[in-house]
Structures are given as C-alpha cells and as structure tokens.
Design a protein around this motif. Sequence first.
Motif, short mmCIF file in Angstrom:
data_model
loop_
_atom_site.label_atom_id
_atom_site.label_comp_id
_atom_site.label_asym_id
_atom_site.label_seq_id
_atom_site.Cartn_x
_atom_site.Cartn_y
_atom_site.Cartn_z
N PHE A 1 63.32 12.34 -39.55
CA PHE A 1 62.72 13.80 -39.04
C PHE A 1 62.76 13.67 -37.54
O PHE A 1 63.12 14.74 -36.71
N LEU A 2 62.49 12.65 -36.84
CA LEU A 2 62.49 12.49 -35.51
C LEU A 2 63.77 12.82 -35.00
O LEU A 2 64.43 13.43 -34.19
N ALA A 3 64.73 12.16 -35.68
CA ALA A 3 66.30 12.30 -35.50
C ALA A 3 66.81 13.63 -35.76
O ALA A 3 67.76 14.25 -34.72
N TYR A 4 66.46 14.14 -36.88
CA TYR A 4 66.82 15.62 -36.98
C TYR A 4 66.40 16.35 -35.73
O TYR A 4 67.07 17.29 -35.49
N PHE A 5 65.21 16.50 -35.38
CA PHE A 5 64.56 17.39 -34.51
C PHE A 5 65.34 16.87 -33.18
O PHE A 5 65.60 17.56 -32.27
N LEU A 6 65.50 15.68 -32.95
CA LEU A 6 66.05 15.12 -31.53
C LEU A 6 67.44 15.42 -31.33
O LEU A 6 67.89 15.48 -30.27
N THR A 7 68.29 16.02 -32.47
CA THR A 7 69.46 16.53 -32.38
C THR A 7 69.62 17.88 -32.20
O THR A 7 70.80 18.26 -32.00
N LYS A 8 68.51 18.50 -32.14
CA LYS A 8 68.68 19.86 -31.77
C LYS A 8 68.82 20.16 -30.29
O LYS A 8 68.76 19.03 -29.77
N VAL B 1 41.68 -1.75 -48.44
CA VAL B 1 42.33 -0.53 -48.49
C VAL B 1 42.87 -0.04 -46.94
O VAL B 1 43.95 0.14 -46.77
N THR B 2 41.98 -0.04 -46.16
CA THR B 2 42.18 0.35 -44.92
C THR B 2 43.02 -0.64 -44.02
O THR B 2 43.62 -0.32 -43.22
N GLY B 3 42.90 -1.89 -44.48
CA GLY B 3 43.79 -2.93 -43.85
C GLY B 3 45.09 -2.84 -44.18
O GLY B 3 45.97 -2.78 -43.41
N PHE B 4 45.33 -2.57 -45.55
CA PHE B 4 46.66 -2.40 -46.03
C PHE B 4 47.31 -0.79 -45.15
O PHE B 4 48.41 -1.00 -44.67
N TRP B 5 46.65 0.17 -45.05
CA TRP B 5 47.03 1.30 -44.26
C TRP B 5 47.39 1.00 -42.69
O TRP B 5 48.08 1.52 -42.16
N ALA B 6 46.27 0.10 -42.45
CA ALA B 6 46.57 -0.24 -40.75
C ALA B 6 47.87 -0.87 -40.58
O ALA B 6 48.52 -0.73 -39.62
N ILE B 7 48.13 -1.89 -41.43
CA ILE B 7 49.52 -2.53 -41.37
C ILE B 7 50.69 -1.45 -41.67
O ILE B 7 51.63 -1.44 -40.71
N ILE B 8 50.54 -0.71 -42.31
CA ILE B 8 51.62 0.30 -42.85
C ILE B 8 51.81 1.16 -41.33
O ILE B 8 52.75 1.48 -41.19
N MET B 9 50.60 1.64 -40.81
CA MET B 9 50.65 2.73 -39.76
C MET B 9 51.21 1.93 -38.57
O MET B 9 52.20 2.34 -37.98
N VAL B 10 51.12 0.50 -38.30
CA VAL B 10 51.68 -0.33 -37.06
C VAL B 10 53.21 -0.53 -37.35
O VAL B 10 53.99 -0.60 -36.49
N PHE B 11 53.46 -0.70 -38.75
CA PHE B 11 55.00 -0.89 -39.19
C PHE B 11 55.84 0.27 -38.99
O PHE B 11 56.90 0.36 -38.33
N VAL B 12 55.17 1.40 -39.35
CA VAL B 12 55.90 2.83 -39.09
C VAL B 12 56.04 2.96 -37.52
O VAL B 12 57.23 3.37 -37.14
N TRP B 13 55.07 2.62 -37.00
CA TRP B 13 55.10 3.14 -35.52
C TRP B 13 56.22 2.14 -34.76
O TRP B 13 56.84 2.77 -33.91
N GLN B 14 56.28 0.88 -35.40
CA GLN B 14 57.41 -0.02 -34.79
C GLN B 14 58.65 0.16 -35.19
O GLN B 14 59.67 0.29 -34.33
N SER B 15 58.97 0.53 -36.44
CA SER B 15 60.27 0.71 -36.75
C SER B 15 61.05 1.89 -36.89
O SER B 15 62.14 1.99 -37.09
N ALA B 16 59.99 2.99 -37.10
CA ALA B 16 60.54 4.51 -37.01
C ALA B 16 61.62 4.83 -36.10
O ALA B 16 62.74 5.23 -36.39
N GLY B 17 61.49 4.21 -34.83
CA GLY B 17 62.59 4.46 -33.62
C GLY B 17 63.77 3.94 -33.91
O GLY B 17 64.77 4.67 -33.42
N TYR B 18 63.96 2.67 -34.39
CA TYR B 18 65.03 2.08 -34.78
C TYR B 18 65.91 2.77 -35.57
O TYR B 18 67.16 2.92 -35.38
#
Lengths: 293, 282
Positions: free
Chosen positions: A91-98, A154-171
Amino acid sequence: MKRKTSAALAQQLVYVGPALLFFAITIIVPFVMGMYYSFTDWNGVSGTVTWVGLDNFKQIFTNDSAFATSFWFTVRFTVVGVILTNLAGFFLAYFLTKNIKARNWLRTIFFMPNVIGGLLLGFIWQFIFIKGFATVGEVTGLAFFQLPWLGDEVTGFWAIIMVFVWQSAGYLMVIYIASINNVSKDVLEAAEIDGASRFQVLKSVIVPLIMPAVTICLFLAISWSFKMFDLNLSLTKGGPYRSTESLAMNVYNEAFLNNRYGLGTAKALIFFVIVALITLLQVRATKKKEVEA
Amino acid sequence: MNTKLKKKSSMSISDIITQVILVIIAIMFLSPFYFLLVNSVKSLGDIMVNAADWPNQFNWSNYARAWEMTRFPEAFTNSIIITVISNLLIALLSAMAAYRLVRSNTMFNRFVFMMFVSAMVIPFQSIMIPLLKVVSWLGVNNSMVGLILAYMGLGIPLSIFLFHGFVKSIPMEIEEAATVDGANSYSVFTRIVLPMLKPMMVTVIILNCLWIWNDYLLPSLILQSPHLRTIPLATFAFFGQYSKQWDLALPALVLGILPIIIFFLSLQRYIVEGVAAGSVKG
C-alpha cells in the motif's frame, strides 16, 4: 588441440576455482558435517564423538517442549509478519506511485529503517517500548501505550511483529514500486475508460500484473521472518520464559548455551528442511498466479 | 511544454489527501528516531521523568563517554576493514565465476551453477555450528581473516546468481571481436567484460555492504577478542552492561547507526535502485 584444452582448464580454474573453493569451505563442508553430527552426541568440547543414531531426532520430536514452542512461535510470527509487512509495503508503494510531490522524500523515509541492522533497531525499540511508550501512555492515558510490551507473552509477540514490519515494509515497498511502475499506462487507461472503479483497477489489473513482485516479496518476507534472530535477541531474548523464542534462537541456544552441539545440528537440519520446503512451495504457488499483460 | 509541466506538478484533491496521510505515517515512522535523539543528550534523571520532552539542557558529554566506553573508533575501523575487503573479494570472485559459468556452458558448469543457486535456500543458522569447527581447523578462528573467509563463501552464491543473469544479457560479439583482435581471455575479461558489469557490480556491492555491515551473529561466533569487535558486537556488549543506563546506551546507539545512515542518505538513489534491481532479477 591439447594446448587448447589445457588453456581451457586453466581458465576454468582461474575463473571458477576460487569462488568454488570458498563456497565449498563455508557451505558444502559444514552442511555435510552437520548432517553427520546430527546423529551424534557431539558436545563441542570433548574429542570423542559417539554415533547415537536417531536419538537426537527422537528427543526433539517427543521430549522437547521448548523446540515445539519455538516452532509454533516462528510459524505464527511468519504468517502474521509476512502478511502485514507485504500489505504495508504494497500500500505504501501503491500510494507512492500516484502523483505526489513529496514522493522521493517519503520513499527515503520509509526505506530508512531497513539499512539499520536488526540488532541495533531492536535496542532502539527496547527503549521505545520501555520508556517511550510509558511516557506517551502517561501523557495521553491511552491503554495501548501502557501495556507491558516486552514483559508479556502476547504483547511481546506483537512488539516483535511491529518492529519487523517497521523494518522490512520499506524494502518490499521499493520492489512493489518498481513493479507497479512497469504496469503500462495504456492498460490502466483502458480500464478507466471501461469504467472500472479505483478498487477494481487495483484488484483486477494492478495486482495480477505485479504477481512476479508478489512472488519475490513473499519469498523475502518468509525467509526473513522464519530466520529471524537479531530482532529476537535484542528485543526479548526469547523471554519471558522462552515464550517468544524463534527457531533460529532455539538452535543457537541448544548449541552455544547448553553445549549440546549434536542436538543443535539435528535441530539445524530440521530447520533447513522446513525452510527449504516452505520457500519451494511458496514460489511454486505464486508462480502459477503470474500472468502477462 | 509549459502546460504539460504545469499539469504534472499540480495535484488533484485526492492526491493531496493521500500525501497528507502519507506524511502523517512518515512522521510516525520517524518517531522512534525522535525518542532516540532527544533522550541521547538528556541526563538519566530527565529521561526517567519524561522521555517525550525536548531536552532542557544538552549533555553532549553523554556522547563523549559513549564514544570512549564503546571504543567507537576501533569498532568503526574493524567494521570498515571487514566490510570493504569482504565486498571487494566477493564482487570480484563472483563476477569471474559467473562470467565463466555463462560463457562456457558445459554440463559441469551447469551443475556448479545449480549448486550455487540451491545453496541460497540454506539458512545460515543451519550450518553455523559446523562452520565454526571448519574455521578453527583452518586456524583462523578469532581473526578477521576467518570472518572475511566465511563472508566470502556465504556471499558468493547470491552474487554469482545476480552476475549470471546480467552476463547472459551481454552480447558475445564484443568479446569475439576483441579475441579476433588478439586479446586473450583474461584481458577480455578485465578490459571489456568487467567494465560492462558495472551496474550489477553496484547492486551486488550495496546488498553485500548492508548485510555485512549490520551482521551480528557470524562475527559474534568467530571474533572473541574485544579489540576485534565490529560495531554491532561493540554495541551488544555495551548494551548488555549498561542497558538501564539510558544516558550511555542511547548515545552509543546513535553512534552505532550514524555511519550506515550517512552512507544511505548520501547514496540513497543507488541503494534503492540496487535493491529493486537485485530482487527483480530473482
């Protein structure tokens, strides 16, 4: 004639030899050795290594709850992480190609977390979760920021997910941008003239045409999340009570903390089989969905 | 011309809304860096009181202490040496191998190439334990030589794969003409092929730089001496010791990420293009 073949042999040695040699030393030899050691009780220190047959594998599958926990954690992490980071990247890519003026700036910002290694990123976020979120929680009163982020399963799991997405989405965004830019403008205009809505264009034109990029991005995201180690180490160290321990970390701990190298290599072999199977199946499944315009 | 330019630069209302939303997301994306930077110059007391505030005084001495205690110059030098040497060797050896594997399409070479490609699915963690044994057999444990050697083997498969695709797209006529003119295979490679490989060379070097510079696990296994520590190793050791002393840990983290951020911002166009090119070929 003879001179020619010896020249060819020399060239083969000069060009391919060094690469093949280093490849053999660091990948082939350890890989084969690992297969052998996974059937032994090697402890990394003593000189004697005894063949124990399938004992290590029996132990892993029947009597190792930490391995089962880490396997289940890694599977959940991979499923959730891969879906979220691909959605975010797409979605970042979709909107950034506008037609957006700040496009290049935004692209740089979203990509930036990716150039920092997982270990340092994890430490930065450790501070955010422990102090940053707490402060924001006090100021705003939002419960979201007052959760015990890294201290709970539970929150530990989501914390790692959050950082993972923050790190890898841009690539992934960068790959999706390249792919969306390759979709021909004629096809898009034709769809518009035919009266397709924005959502229809997205779903029925853009997504099918960028399936090759989807194949790559899924492949990358699966292999990152399945092999995750650095983020895990710097955020939770697998805790609390090994509830957020990834497979890679379980292999590491077995060998280097418990000094059970034989058992560790057996786990490493299982780990390899799982990764190879998953990536092959995924590439096969998404390749089928690729179409040509 | 003029109207066309104007049309391109004016944004529709929906584009403006999109931009506003994206800018908000970008600010959220950057907020961890805000927390990191403002708190890195606060005293520990101020950090504990309020981590979101702008610092009321700038304790630059935090940085001086972190700089000395992490022995930053040493870690930085180690990281540079390891990254640069590994990169040059990987790029050169992979380019050579890929060139030969494409141009001499024998059964053996097809098999070798297939082996390189299949090796890309082997996760590092599944070979790391025996790899350490191999490294100590060779007598290069706890040395930069050992680490660089391991990086070469591990980095070569993907790099060969990328060069392989690129060499295939280079027409052979140019090399043939040079051979007719009397150039031998080695000068054809160094004078003609290597310069043509430049775009892919940039991609390969960028991908390997990001990987090697940021890698923690492999150096942590091979390098034991404190004076050999790379930036991730030095940061890890420091953070383990002073994890609750944020006034030291945060400036150490800023120092740790600074080189790669500067590298990225100054070469970002190449890096972003390199990433796109490196993966689309896959």
